[in-house]
Design an enzyme around this catalytic site. Structure first.
Site, short mmCIF file in Angstrom:
data_model
loop_
_atom_site.label_atom_id
_atom_site.label_comp_id
_atom_site.label_asym_id
_atom_site.label_seq_id
_atom_site.Cartn_x
_atom_site.Cartn_y
_atom_site.Cartn_z
N ASP A 157 0.92 -1.15 0.09
CA ASP A 157 -0.28 -0.06 0.10
C ASP A 157 0.91 1.28 0.01
OD1 ASP A 157 -1.99 1.67 0.20
OD2 ASP A 157 -2.83 1.16 2.26
N GLU A 192 -2.69 10.51 0.48
CA GLU A 192 -3.93 9.65 0.42
C GLU A 192 -4.10 9.00 1.96
OE1 GLU A 192 -6.28 6.22 -0.19
OE2 GLU A 192 -4.34 6.08 0.71
N GLU A 193 -3.19 8.78 2.84
CA GLU A 193 -3.50 7.92 3.87
C GLU A 193 -4.02 8.82 4.94
OE1 GLU A 193 -3.52 4.75 4.11
OE2 GLU A 193 -2.32 4.02 2.54
#
Ligand SMILES: [Zn+2]
Length: 419
Positions: A157, A192-193
């Site tokens: 990820d 994004e996280e």
């Protein structure tokens, strides 16, 4: 948003940085007792021609820490890499996160072939930030095969997606003369996280970008176990405060326990039907943080929780409101004065196109940058690795997963180009 030519702005610093950061050959990294060289790996029976290149790129990305706010170095590496591969590259600065105001410049990376056009057939995108803490790259010893396991933060990820997307586009352009390189544009975003600020910045900038930028489809890289996602659940993030009245614990009738109210309310929410749908299943609920009171012998006057729901009902823009209403109703049922519900952000479930021959479908329960890219396009969501190991201390991927992704991304891009 400010876009700058990568060569003009970043490149001098980048050259210096990358010179000191040259990656070691795979043979010198993480091979306990193995003396196999990369060329031997390429010669392995099951190895595609691009194996070494893929692993070298992924190793460089994973070895460069890039948790939220700290994406400068990995962004610079990517700019350099893409330019060396012959792409035109632009960077888009994204403001520092609120809780890390003093970080080095962080930026999204946009790359294309030829002159920058206004209309692209497909945007291929993933994110370059990862969750903390950094976990170094480690590859299993012995001869590399499809079963070889690679550990490290981001292997799944989503640096595995980033590396395989780049290799897939390169591979497609070098082997398929019917593909027009100028139909594809690559985008790698920060943030994004956490808040999705990288993709939101990109999305906002579409309105006044020069030249304008449109794309008919977008392929998002996130771990989907090499399956094609039909969509992902929505999300809702809230805090709940319960207000009571303190008293001696021997005389509970003189006070009002905020903890008791909170326990009863959360229990009710766990047992409630928060909504379901055939594609996404049940809405799930999590009390991620729970606190309240001051001591064992005091009736607590205040309790609070941070909660998240994974939303399976309603529309993309409003599904979270359906769930928020159900939670609010339950709190009122338990006590119509004690609770304050404060929901900070959320969205409903998002569907993607999973009707592509040759792909196994999947539905995932995590969020992506899709809600943050507000434009009119067909969505695809695919990537190597499993979300079940992402964000954990044992995040890993296999060489076989990565290589399947390089093949599958090519199929997916071809499919999107021909729509
Ligand atoms: Zn991700």
């Amino acid at each position: 948003m400010h876009w700058a030519s990568a060569s003009a702005v970043v490149f001098p610093a980048l050259l210096a940085l990358c010179a000191g950061q040259q990656q070691q050959p795979l043979s010198e990294v993480g091979h306990s007792g193995s003396s196999a060289s990369t060329s031997q790996h390429a010669g392995a029976v099951d190895a595609p021609s691009y194996r070494d290149k893929l692993l070298e790129l992924l190793e460089a990305l994973v070895s460069t820490p890039s948790s939220n706010g700290e994406e400068n170095e990995v962004g610079q590496y990517l700019v350099d890499y893409l330019e060396q591969e012959g792409y035109q590259v632009d960077i888009q600065f994204v403001p520092p996160p609120k809780d890390h105001p003093n970080v080095k410049d962080r930026f999204n990376v946009l790359a294309w072939n030829g002159a920058r056009k206004s209309n692209y057939k497909t945007l291929v995108t993933s994110h370059i930030d990862v969750v903390p803490p950094h976990i170094p790259w480690e590859i299993e010893g012995g001869e590399i095969s499809k079963h070889t396991i690679i550990r490290g933060r981001g292997t799944t990820d989503a640096k595995g997606s980033v590396a395989t997307q780049i290799l897939a586009v390169n591979q497609l352009l070098s082997t398929n003369k019917h593909v027009n390189p100028e139909d594809i544009i690559l985008l790698f975003v920060v943030g994004e996280e956490t808040t999705g600020d990288g993709m939101k910045s990109f999305s906002d900038s579409l309105k006044n970008m020069s030249p304008p930028l449109t794309f008919e489809s977008a392929i998002f890289g996130e771990p989907t176990e090499n399956k094609l996602a039909c969509g992902h659940k929505g999300a809702l993030f809230c805090s709940v405060v319960a207000k009571g009245k303190d008293a001696h614990s021997g005389y509970p009738e003189l006070g009002k326990s905020a903890n008791e109210l909170m326990i009863r309310a959360m229990n009710k929410i766990y047992d409630a039907d928060l909504g379901s749908s055939p594609l996404f299943g049940n809405t799930t609920f999590n009390v991620g943080r729970f606190d309240g009171g001051v001591a064992a012998n005091v009736i607590p006057a205040r309790a609070f929780v941070d909660v998240a729901a994974r939303v399976a009902v309603g529309s993309e823009k409003d599904g979270q409101k359906v769930v928020q209403k159900k939670i609010s109703d339950i709190l009122n049922e338990v006590d119509d004065k004690a609770f304050t519900l404060d929901c900070t952000h959320g969205y409903g479930p998002y569907e993607c196109n999973c009707d592509v021959p040759g792909f196994e479908p999947i539905v995932v329960n995590y969020g992506t940058d899709i809600p943050n890219l507000d434009a009119d396009y067909v969505r695809y969501l695919y990537g190597p690795g499993s979300i079940l190991v992402a964000h954990g201390d044992h995040e890993y991927i296999t060489v076989g997963d990565l290589e399947k992704a390089v093949e599958d991304y090519q199929k997916l891009i071809l499919y999107a180009l021909n729509q």
